[in-house]
Design an enzyme around this catalytic site. Structure first.
Site, short mmCIF file in Angstrom:
data_model
loop_
_atom_site.label_atom_id
_atom_site.label_comp_id
_atom_site.label_asym_id
_atom_site.label_seq_id
_atom_site.Cartn_x
_atom_site.Cartn_y
_atom_site.Cartn_z
N CYS A 244 2.77 -8.48 5.91
CA CYS A 244 2.41 -7.90 7.19
C CYS A 244 2.91 -8.80 8.33
O CYS A 244 4.11 -9.00 8.48
CB CYS A 244 0.90 -7.67 7.23
SG CYS A 244 0.18 -6.99 8.72
N ASP B 43 3.99 4.32 5.89
CA ASP B 43 3.45 3.20 6.67
C ASP B 43 3.09 3.70 8.07
O ASP B 43 3.95 4.20 8.81
CB ASP B 43 4.49 2.08 6.75
CG ASP B 43 3.94 0.78 7.29
OD1 ASP B 43 3.26 0.82 8.33
OD2 ASP B 43 4.21 -0.28 6.68
N HIS C 227 0.79 0.95 5.10
CA HIS C 227 0.90 -0.47 5.43
C HIS C 227 -0.19 -1.24 4.67
O HIS C 227 -1.23 -0.69 4.32
CB HIS C 227 0.72 -0.65 6.94
CG HIS C 227 1.19 -1.96 7.47
ND1 HIS C 227 2.53 -2.25 7.62
CD2 HIS C 227 0.53 -3.06 7.87
CE1 HIS C 227 2.67 -3.46 8.10
NE2 HIS C 227 1.46 -3.99 8.26
#
Length: 229
Positions: free
Chosen positions: A116, A164, A196
């Site tokens: 991330c 995502d 995500h």
């Protein structure tokens, strides 16, 4: 342990494999900090034979890790990440990479893996510090860093979900085009139906199948590109 920086000692967590040494891996956190999930991944990588260092990148903010399982965690985490100065954070991560590479128990190369927030940061570190390998999970900052792609010469592995919510598929394809344009070995993997943060088993977007598959590919990639010796 701590890592020396221009502003003092940065706290960091260290995992050493049972063998007592091995190649190094710099582990860069999600926006939640060096959370319990990131610590589990650090332990997993040490079990695979790597010396792992995860710097506490929020240390300049004097903030505790965020519990990603709680309501409002993503908003709190995004706000905290926005308080960081990007260039300073890149410098902190590079300092951690150098500290890890200089350890006596690190044998062979030293790579970087990030998730991330840390996935984009890892890419930037790879562009300026030349680690042995790069593994990036859904690097959230990557869309704004693609001009650095020619500077990333380490073999790399990128993971993205196809749904995502923060990096849409057309943007993912732009990332793929940029990072695969040179002659450096790049593996680029997509996971159908994964959002995500799909690897984070403490977060609501966890996708067990994508997580297992991506982790298997990560360990295979590391075994090939950053071998234990």
């Amino acid at each position: 342990m701590t890592v020396p920086t221009d502003a003092g000692e940065m706290p960091a967590r260290l995992w050493v494999p049972e063998s007592g040494g091995g190649p190094g891996l710099l582990l860069l956190q999600e926006i939640f900090g060096v959370s319990a999930y990131i610590q589990r991944r650090g332990a997993d990588l040490a079990e695979a034979g790597y010396v792992v260092l995860a710097p506490e990148l929020y240390w300049r903010l004097d903030a505790e890790p965020i519990d990603e399982s709680q309501d409002g965690a993503i908003e709190e985490a995004m706000g905290r990440a926005q308080q960081l100065d990007w260039a300073t954070t890149v410098g902190d991560a590079v300092a951690a990479l150098h500290a890890l590479a200089g350890r006596d128990d690190v044998t062979g190369g030293t790579g970087v893996i990030g998730f991330c927030f840390g996935g984009g940061l890892a890419f930037n570190v790879a562009a300026v510090a030349d680690p042995a390998v790069l593994v990036s999970y859904y690097g959230s900052a990557l869309p704004g860093l693609l001009d650095l792609a020619p500077q990333v010469t380490a073999p790399s592995l990128h993971h993205f979900g196809t749904v995502d919510a923060y990096i849409d598929l057309p943007t993912v394809e732009k990332i793929r085009e940029a990072v695969t344009a040179g002659g450096t070995p790049v593996e680029f993997e997509l996971y159908d139906g994964a959002n995500h943060a799909f690897d984070n088993d403490s977060f609501m977007l966890h996708h067990p199948h994508a997580s297992r598959t991506a982790w298997h590919r990560t360990l295979e990639f590391l075994a090939r590109e950053l071998p234990l010796g």
